[in-house]
Scaffold this active site. Structure first.
Site, PDB file in Angstrom:
ATOM      1  N   ASN A  12       0.803  -1.219   0.000  1.00 53.74           N
ATOM      2  CA  ASN A  12       0.000   0.000   0.000  1.00 53.74           C
ATOM      3  C   ASN A  12       0.837   1.270   0.000  1.00 53.74           C
ATOM      4  O   ASN A  12       0.379   2.316   0.423  1.00 53.74           O
ATOM      5  CB  ASN A  12      -1.020  -0.015   1.151  1.00 53.74           C
ATOM      6  CG  ASN A  12      -0.357  -0.292   2.491  1.00 53.74           C
ATOM      7  OD1 ASN A  12       0.855  -0.211   2.607  1.00 53.74           O
ATOM      8  ND2 ASN A  12      -1.152  -0.595   3.496  1.00 53.74           N
TER       9      ASN A  12
ATOM     10  N   HIS B 160      -7.011   6.041  10.889  1.00 57.01           N
ATOM     11  CA  HIS B 160      -5.948   5.401  10.109  1.00 57.01           C
ATOM     12  C   HIS B 160      -6.535   4.699   8.881  1.00 57.01           C
ATOM     13  O   HIS B 160      -7.097   3.604   8.982  1.00 57.01           O
ATOM     14  CB  HIS B 160      -5.212   4.389  10.982  1.00 57.01           C
ATOM     15  CG  HIS B 160      -3.897   3.969  10.411  1.00 57.01           C
ATOM     16  ND1 HIS B 160      -2.978   3.235  11.109  1.00 57.01           N
ATOM     17  CD2 HIS B 160      -3.323   4.192   9.197  1.00 57.01           C
ATOM     18  CE1 HIS B 160      -1.909   3.013  10.360  1.00 57.01           C
ATOM     19  NE2 HIS B 160      -2.106   3.576   9.190  1.00 57.01           N
TER      20      HIS B 160
ATOM     21  N   GLN C 288      -4.264   3.735  18.822  1.00 59.07           N
ATOM     22  CA  GLN C 288      -5.350   3.566  17.869  1.00 59.07           C
ATOM     23  C   GLN C 288      -6.260   2.446  18.330  1.00 59.07           C
ATOM     24  O   GLN C 288      -5.735   1.409  18.738  1.00 59.07           O
ATOM     25  CB  GLN C 288      -4.787   3.249  16.473  1.00 59.07           C
ATOM     26  CG  GLN C 288      -4.081   4.435  15.879  1.00 59.07           C
ATOM     27  CD  GLN C 288      -3.581   4.195  14.463  1.00 59.07           C
ATOM     28  OE1 GLN C 288      -2.966   5.062  13.911  1.00 59.07           O
ATOM     29  NE2 GLN C 288      -3.836   3.049  13.893  1.00 59.07           N
TER      30      GLN C 288
ATOM     31  N   ARG D 194       3.640   7.184  11.684  1.00 60.94           N
ATOM     32  CA  ARG D 194       3.104   6.678  12.947  1.00 60.94           C
ATOM     33  C   ARG D 194       2.930   7.847  13.911  1.00 60.94           C
ATOM     34  O   ARG D 194       3.792   8.738  13.977  1.00 60.94           O
ATOM     35  CB  ARG D 194       4.052   5.638  13.580  1.00 60.94           C
ATOM     36  CG  ARG D 194       4.016   4.252  12.928  1.00 60.94           C
ATOM     37  CD  ARG D 194       2.644   3.583  12.990  1.00 60.94           C
ATOM     38  NE  ARG D 194       2.613   2.287  12.335  1.00 60.94           N
ATOM     39  CZ  ARG D 194       2.116   2.084  11.104  1.00 60.94           C
ATOM     40  NH1 ARG D 194       1.633   3.088  10.391  1.00 60.94           N
ATOM     41  NH2 ARG D 194       2.103   0.864  10.598  1.00 60.94           N
TER      42      ARG D 194
END
Lengths: 385, 385
Positions: free
Chosen positions: B153, B339, B320, B291
């Protein structure tokens, strides 16, 4: 400089100066000399934002940063944001202004009626690009010159279009709204978020802005298509890898994303009506920073509601400012803003400089750069015909 | 396949099979054969969104689209989104799972304690990129293999970063919020909206994602800088026109826009603290899809509040899901999302295929593609050292 009214108005100035009214005498003594002009600018008002950035020249308060320069040469410079209705500030100055500077971001609609009333008017300057808020035919018939700062904000608009393509295809806004409302639901975003890579993007119009967009899209590895009246030169075509589609209706169903990059003309007005939208692929994303009136307002709402259009983003509306009840504010999957893409600080500095340059040439009786003319010698520029 | 635990666990399987407890017998009879494995996947739950797109494989319900395949081979496949706390679903399966598939989008934190409890665990797979939610040192010490779908990705994230750069520099969100709240105030947007052209963009890290971003930035005519441990190969450097900055602290004050493209490691954790942020140009825009823990949370809030950071956008948080009271939800000029950047439908299809491929190789005892290994033979991949 080829403007019929320059001559006509000069004659009128001499003949009318014989019987001035008291108030006009006062005005003329204070501000006007035989060569001096009354210049009116209509820009959006900034209020508290006017002083927040020294380069914020595009607002009414900062008036393109040309007030001192104009006044030092004996010209009168009136600036307002009050542009609509019979009692607005602009209307008061229509009868005796020589130059009217307007902008697409807060358009003063220069109708045939206003042109008829504006007996001294010689020059209409657009601070920015897109002069469709002017009745160009009426302006041509009246012998006016209409010019804009061609190229001044094409980069600004092209960048903004690419942003909007990404915002729609990545499904950015529902994600951001989760953040501000205290939620966290990745799935509600991800189920309809895609990469741009590999998708088919078509631009309706590949003029200055469309080409800059295609260049910026190049590294995204999309399938790029364009429709225009004329084919690009082969070098640019091979540089962007975009394929020419002569038949618009043949291009529309191929595109995952459609970007409108055509001027508003009699031909493009309402062009994307129900029938045209039906030719688009189901789930298409539409970006329109060109002009709101190119779309049939209700047809866009209906297609967004049915999901035929899966996302619509642009900064142009019909009319502007968009009223509170404009349906595009409330349709699903819209990523709209007020008309902003061409009025970045960088764009403002360029179109302010372009307006100043044209005024300087106008005062000296010199021609403008050829590409700036929208109406000249009673003729419309080719893109508006 | 070089995984210490494969051998250890195979031995344990044979020796322990002599004295099975009744429940484990049942499980093994139903699901396990000598070669069969218990695989647990932790993904975000989609609820009503799960059925809205046949390619939406990344959610818990659709479970990477590998359930039928795994079960047809006699493996047990448990999928959950319930990952936190001592009573969560994941915790129940820790003692006897062989493979744990996790994702950065809804990270199951694989702590040293969990690794210690997971006596059968051999393989940790990350569906996506970024395995910092795993205690990599503990995994290495326990002889586990950790692998991710490197490259799956990177395009998704790089595209998303360019979107965020544009959203910040064009001041998109205040404009959109005007639309939905019935307002129209071009000035309130324009006074701090800029073109990207001509600005200096620096990336902290120029690995796979950073390089793709630089390639996509190339036609925007920016001044591109990058800091990394190693210089790019000269061809890519000349292709993107990006200049190498060996000294990060020397690069930071030059940049109008900073993009974080570094993995979270012991070295980068909390790297952008108050002192580091003070080195950034006043009015800098910051994009961080890397991050959340690379930033000092409160230092970012303070810098956004003072205006030192003029805009902050990213999709990564610490922890998260971000709790409702995470201060980044409420700081000014943020363009945050949950995210999401790496979990587009296109990204999901690629990382699901990558996970399937690695499982297939694992069952056959074959090696993975080298670039997928994060921990192998007790060693961390170079970017995590």
């Amino acid at each position: 400089m080829a403007m019929k009214r320059v001559a006509t108005s000069a004659i009128r100035a001499f003949t009318s100066s014989g019987i001035p009214s008291p108030s006009s005498v006062l005005t003329r003594e204070l501000h006007a000399s035989p060569g001096s002009k009354k210049i009116v600018g209509v820009f959006y008002k900034a209020n508290e934002f006017a002083s927040m950035n020294p380069n914020f020249v595009g607002c009414a308060e900062n008036a393109l940063g040309i007030r001192d320069w104009l006044e030092s040469q004996g010209h009168q410079y009136i600036v307002t944001d009050d542009k609509d209705g019979p009692d607005c500030e602009l209307e008061k100055h229509i009868p005796d202004l020589h130059v009217l500077i307007t902008t697409p971001f807060h358009p003063a609609y220069v109708t045939a009626e206003r042109i008829k009333k504006a007996k001294n008017l010689q020059l209409l300057l657009t601070a920015g690009i897109g002069s469709d808020h002017v009745d160009l035919k009426a302006a041509a018939d009246a012998g006016l010159t209409v010019a804009e700062v061609t190229g001044s904000n094409v980069v600004s608009v092209a960048e903004d279009e690419l942003m909007r393509i990404l915002i729609l295809i990545r499904n950015f806004l529902p994600g951001h709204h989760q953040v501000i409302s205290g939620d966290w639901n990745v799935a509600a975003i991800a189920y309809r978020a895609y990469d741009l890579e590999g998708k088919t993007v078509g631009t309706v119009g590949a003029g200055r802005i469309g080409r800059l967009l295609l260049q910026r899209l190049k590294p995204f590895n999309c399938n790029l298509l364009y429709h225009d009246r004329i084919k690009m030169d082969p070098e640019l075509e091979s540089q962007t890898g975009a394929k020419f589609e002569e038949d618009l209706d043949a291009m529309l169903p191929k595109c995952d994303i459609i970007v409108i990059n055509a001027p508003l003309t009699e031909k493009t007005k309402g062009m994307f009506n129900k029938e045209k939208i039906a030719k688009l692929k189901k789930g298409v994303l539409v970006v329109n920073n060109a002009r709101g009136a190119i779309m049939d307002t209700q047809a866009v709402v209906d297609a967004c509601s049915s999901g035929h259009i899966a996302g619509y983003s642009g900064d142009v509306w019909n009319p502007q400012p968009a009223p509170k009840d404009h349906p595009w504010r409330y349709m699903p999957n819209q990523a709209m803003t007020p008309h902003i893409s061409g009025t970045t600080i960088d764009g403002q500095l360029r179109y302010a400089a372009g307006v100043k340059d044209m005024l300087e040439r106008y005062f000296k009786g010199e021609d403008f750069p050829q590409q700036h003319y929208i109406v000249k010698d009673g003729e419309l520029a080719s893109q508006y015909r």
